[in-house]
Scaffold this active site. Structure first.
Site: not given
Ligand code: 13P
Length: 256
Positions: A14-15, A177, A217, A239
């Protein structure tokens, strides 16, 4: 995926997104949208403050909870840090270590990453160790050397018996991302290279058993193809994990 030898693990990262007050609704929708999870392990890695609520919300199902960072120190006067033992005590199973965002924005060196991997393992957590190259490194043709070095340094001091509990996540920085995913064969090539490095360090049996995820992604439309590759054993999803229905669709792809 190769389920004969290793686990498929789908983890959401989820960051620094979501709120604790949104966790219950997310959990309810995820449960309702994901069918019976049989062939893979699922985890959500969330900010520290949300972990207790996530554990409560997923108590009765097979979705594990992970953190996104951990201290390299055991305990003591380290203001603002959270230790591996504190996470384990809460019921946390996984922890992301060495994400490229932490390396790039918070100065995490290979040495710190390696100390965090050892701290996580000592407390009984499963570290998800992130490695990945920049676009410039890829264009200059040094992806293989860079990834090999990151893997070797991160695993320094990890004994063979602990290695089965380590997950590696290959996350090309140019794919994070950006909506630009590595092709399935690009992802498989690097994951297979990572397995070769583990083989050189720990032997064939252990290398065969280690889960290697792809991240960058990954979404509901490309997950099935990425996961169909023999050395891609799961995904670390940013994401697309924020929407429980999208995340459930990725789980479904891994569950085939
Ligand atoms: P995204 O799926 O948003 O590109 O992020 C990947 C990620 O950094 C998972 O740790």
């Amino acid at each position: 995926m190769n389920r004969k030898y290793r686990k498929t693990v789908i983890a959401g990262n989820w960051k620094m997104n979501m709120l604790t007050s949104e966790v219950k609704a997310y959990a309810d929708t995820l449960r309702a949208s994901s069918g019976k999870v049989r062939h893979c392990e699922i985890a959500i890695c969330a900010p520290f403050v949300m972990l207790p609520r996530l554990i409560k919300s997923f108590r009765d199902c097979r979705i594990a909870v992970g953190a996104q960072n951990v201290s390299d120190k055991d305990a003591g006067a380290y203001t603002g840090e959270v230790s591996a033992a504190q996470l384990r005590d809460l019921g946390i199973k996984y922890v992301i270590v060495g994400h490229s965002e932490r390396r790039a924005y918070y100065g995490e060196t290979d040495e710190i990453v390696s100390a965090k991997v050892r701290a996580a393992l000592a407390a009984g957590l499963i570290p998800i160790v992130c490695v990945g190259e920049t676009l410039e490194q890829r264009e200059r043709g040094v992806t293989e050397e860079h990834i090999s070095m990151q893997v070797k340094l991160a695993l320094g001091g990890v004994p063979a018996e602990k290695m089965r509990r380590v997950i590696i996540a290959y996350e090309p920085i140019w794919a994070i991302g950006t909506g630009r995913t590595a092709t399935a064969s690009e992802a498989n090539e690097v994951c297979s290279r990572i397995r070769a490095v583990i083989r050189s360090l720990y032997g064939a049996r252990i290398a065969r058993a280690v889960t290697i995820q792809y991240g960058g992604s990954m979404n509901a439309s490309n997950a099935a193809e990425l996961l169909s590759m023999p050395d891609v054993d799961g995904g670390l999803i940013g994401g697309a994990s924020l929407d429980p229905e999208h995340f459930a669709a990725i789980i479904e792809a891994a569950n085939q």
